[in-house]
Structures are given as C-alpha cells and as structure tokens.
Scaffold this motif. Structure first.
Motif, PDB file in Angstrom:
ATOM      1  N   ASP A  32       0.836  -1.203   0.000  1.00 14.31           N
ATOM      2  CA  ASP A  32       0.000   0.000   0.000  1.00 14.31           C
ATOM      3  C   ASP A  32       0.873   1.255   0.000  1.00 14.31           C
ATOM      4  OD1 ASP A  32      -2.360  -1.440   0.011  1.00 14.31           O
ATOM      5  OD2 ASP A  32      -2.605  -1.353   2.191  1.00 14.31           O
ATOM      6  N   ALA A  33       1.927   1.238   0.800  1.00 15.23           N
ATOM      7  CA  ALA A  33       2.844   2.382   0.845  1.00 15.23           C
ATOM      8  C   ALA A  33       3.517   2.597  -0.506  1.00 15.23           C
ATOM      9  CB  ALA A  33       3.895   2.158   1.932  1.00 15.23           C
ATOM     10  N   LEU A  34       3.852   1.504  -1.175  1.00 14.23           N
ATOM     11  CA  LEU A  34       4.525   1.592  -2.468  1.00 14.23           C
ATOM     12  C   LEU A  34       3.642   2.258  -3.516  1.00 14.23           C
ATOM     13  CD1 LEU A  34       7.004   0.683  -4.221  1.00 14.23           C
ATOM     14  CD2 LEU A  34       5.719  -1.417  -4.685  1.00 14.23           C
ATOM     15  N   VAL A  35       2.397   1.817  -3.612  1.00 17.39           N
ATOM     16  CA  VAL A  35       1.529   2.325  -4.685  1.00 17.39           C
ATOM     17  C   VAL A  35       0.982   3.721  -4.365  1.00 17.39           C
ATOM     18  CG1 VAL A  35       0.938   0.015  -5.481  1.00 17.39           C
ATOM     19  CG2 VAL A  35      -0.541   1.146  -3.812  1.00 17.39           C
ATOM     20  N   ARG A  36       1.030   4.127  -3.087  1.00 20.48           N
ATOM     21  CA  ARG A  36       0.525   5.451  -2.707  1.00 20.48           C
ATOM     22  C   ARG A  36       1.647   6.446  -2.399  1.00 20.48           C
ATOM     23  NH1 ARG A  36      -3.761   3.495   1.950  1.00 20.48           N
ATOM     24  NH2 ARG A  36      -4.876   1.904   0.718  1.00 20.48           N
ATOM     25  N   ALA A  37       2.890   5.959  -2.375  1.00 20.02           N
ATOM     26  CA  ALA A  37       4.014   6.783  -1.909  1.00 20.02           C
ATOM     27  C   ALA A  37       3.679   7.353  -0.529  1.00 20.02           C
ATOM     28  CB  ALA A  37       4.343   7.892  -2.904  1.00 20.02           C
ATOM     29  N   ASP A  38       3.225   6.483   0.347  1.00 19.83           N
ATOM     30  CA  ASP A  38       2.692   6.862   1.659  1.00 19.83           C
ATOM     31  C   ASP A  38       3.731   6.556   2.740  1.00 19.83           C
ATOM     32  OD1 ASP A  38       1.306   6.817   4.166  1.00 19.83           O
ATOM     33  OD2 ASP A  38      -0.583   6.632   3.086  1.00 19.83           O
ATOM     34  N   LEU A  39       4.376   7.609   3.248  1.00 22.48           N
ATOM     35  CA  LEU A  39       5.436   7.415   4.234  1.00 22.48           C
ATOM     36  C   LEU A  39       4.930   6.858   5.565  1.00 22.48           C
ATOM     37  CD1 LEU A  39       8.451   7.638   4.767  1.00 22.48           C
ATOM     38  CD2 LEU A  39       8.084  10.002   5.495  1.00 22.48           C
ATOM     39  N   PRO A  40       3.807   7.359   6.128  1.00 22.87           N
ATOM     40  CA  PRO A  40       3.317   6.771   7.387  1.00 22.87           C
ATOM     41  C   PRO A  40       3.025   5.270   7.270  1.00 22.87           C
ATOM     42  CG  PRO A  40       2.267   8.887   7.019  1.00 22.87           C
ATOM     43  CD  PRO A  40       3.036   8.576   5.766  1.00 22.87           C
ATOM     44  N   LEU A  41       2.499   4.837   6.125  1.00 21.64           N
ATOM     45  CA  LEU A  41       2.265   3.399   5.944  1.00 21.64           C
ATOM     46  C   LEU A  41       3.584   2.637   5.910  1.00 21.64           C
ATOM     47  CD1 LEU A  41      -0.619   2.850   3.349  1.00 21.64           C
ATOM     48  CD2 LEU A  41      -0.417   1.854   5.640  1.00 21.64           C
TER      49      LEU A  41
END
Length: 215
Positions: A32-41
């Motif tokens: 999920d972090a990879l596809v959203r570029a989501d640092l908290p994840l």
C-alpha cells in the motif's frame, strides 16, 4: 508432564502463526505504501517487523528449551525442530517486507515507480499477502493438503515476477537505470517472500508426514 509439554508446543505454534500474521500485515502495508508513496504506511511496516523480531528470540528459546528439557521423539521432535527453522523463515519474511518499505522511504515523496511496473508490483504484493494468509492457516491447522496449495499459489507470484523482468528488459521501457534497479530489487523481495511461504508449507508437510523437504 506430557500435558504441560503439549501446552508449550501449542503456545509455540500460536507464536509462529502470529509471526506469520504480522509478516502478512507488513507486506500488505508495504505494498500500500509503495503504490501510494505513503510514508506513514511505510513506517508502520517497521513497527510490524519490530513485533516480529520481539517474537523471534522467545520462540527460539522456547523451542530449544523443549529440546533440551523434554527430549521429544517422533512427531513431537519434528514439531520442535520445525519450529526452530520456521522462526528464521518467518523473520526473513518480515525483513523482505521491510526492504519494500525502505524503498518507499528512500524515494519519498516521489513514487518508487509508476505505470505498468507499479501495477505488476501491486499485484505481486497482493499475491504475497494472500500467500502469508494461507501460510498462517497452515501453521494453525497443520493441514498438509493446505500446505501443498502454497506451492501452486506461489506460481502466480513467479509468473508476475517474470512479467516484471520482461517489461523492464524491453528497450522500449521508458524507465531510468536507477528505476530499473529499484524495480528489479522490489520484484526480488516479493518473489523471495513467496518462496519463504512455500518453505513454511514444506516444513509443515515434513512435520505431519516425516517426508523430507523437497528441493
């Protein structure tokens, strides 16, 4: 004494299944972090892998104590020995999820990759998450038929890995050399995660049947 021994074996089994569950959560969050570029994840993955490592030492110590103090034989011995090996397999699964999260953190706020490569990696992450869930069921049930399913489901992940490599090896692929390195490593992390779930299944088959692990 034997009742206490089997209670301790059950406790070891539950801890191993929890490690597998956490590894599944970690690879799902990393994807999920990879596809959203989501640092908290991505940071959540580090919390999950820390929990895995907090179980690692106690599981090993428990298994070694059972070997030293209870002198198990036959299936009981196989279960303890299998537990020792599984601790390392499950810890490595967590480590591979962490590698994915590290890639996200390193490239943030940008995406590590995009387009078709990101889509294939997303599908690999979903397949890896499903494999972890199946491996957890195998650890809880010790069902050899279910364990054998892990190898068949891992074929999907291997197919996606081949598609990924074919894509980035195509001269028409627009990515840079650093992007190709990132994508190659990410594909390898997911592929190795799947391989470890297959090993979990093989170890459970050994535990139940006594058949040596196939290569």
């Amino acid at each position: 004494m034997r009742i206490k021994f089997h209670e301790q074996l059950d406790d070891l089994t539950n801890r191993l299944a929890l490690m597998c569950h956490l590894a599944g959560e970690a690879i799902e969050s990393a994807t999920d972090a990879l596809v959203r570029a989501d640092l908290p994840l991505a940071e959540r993955v580090f919390d999950l892998t820390e929990q895995i490592e907090q179980l690692h030492g106690p599981c090993e110590e428990q298994a070694m104590a059972l070997l030293a103090l209870q002198a198990p034989v036959a299936r009981d011995l196989r279960q303890v020995v299998t537990g020792v090996h599984l601790v390392s397999d499950l810890s490595r699964m967590g480590g591979l999820a962490q590698h994915v999260a590290e890639s996200v953190r390193r490239r943030h706020p940008n995406h590590v990759t995009s387009g078709e490569t990101e889509e294939i990696l997303n599908r690999m992450g979903r397949a890896a998450t499903a494999l972890a869930g199946l491996a957890e069921q195998v650890l809880r049930t010790h069902d050899p038929e279910l364990a054998a399913e892990l190898g068949r489901h891992d074929d999907e992940l291997d197919d996606l890995h081949r598609q990924l490599l074919t894509l980035i090896e195509d001269p028409a692929w627009p990515g840079s050399i650093p992007a190709a390195v990132d994508v190659t490593l990410l594909g390898r992390f997911y592929e190795r995660f799947g391989d470890h779930t297959v090993v979990v299944g093989r170890r459970v088959i050994f535990l139940v049947t006594g058949e040596p692990l196939s290569p």
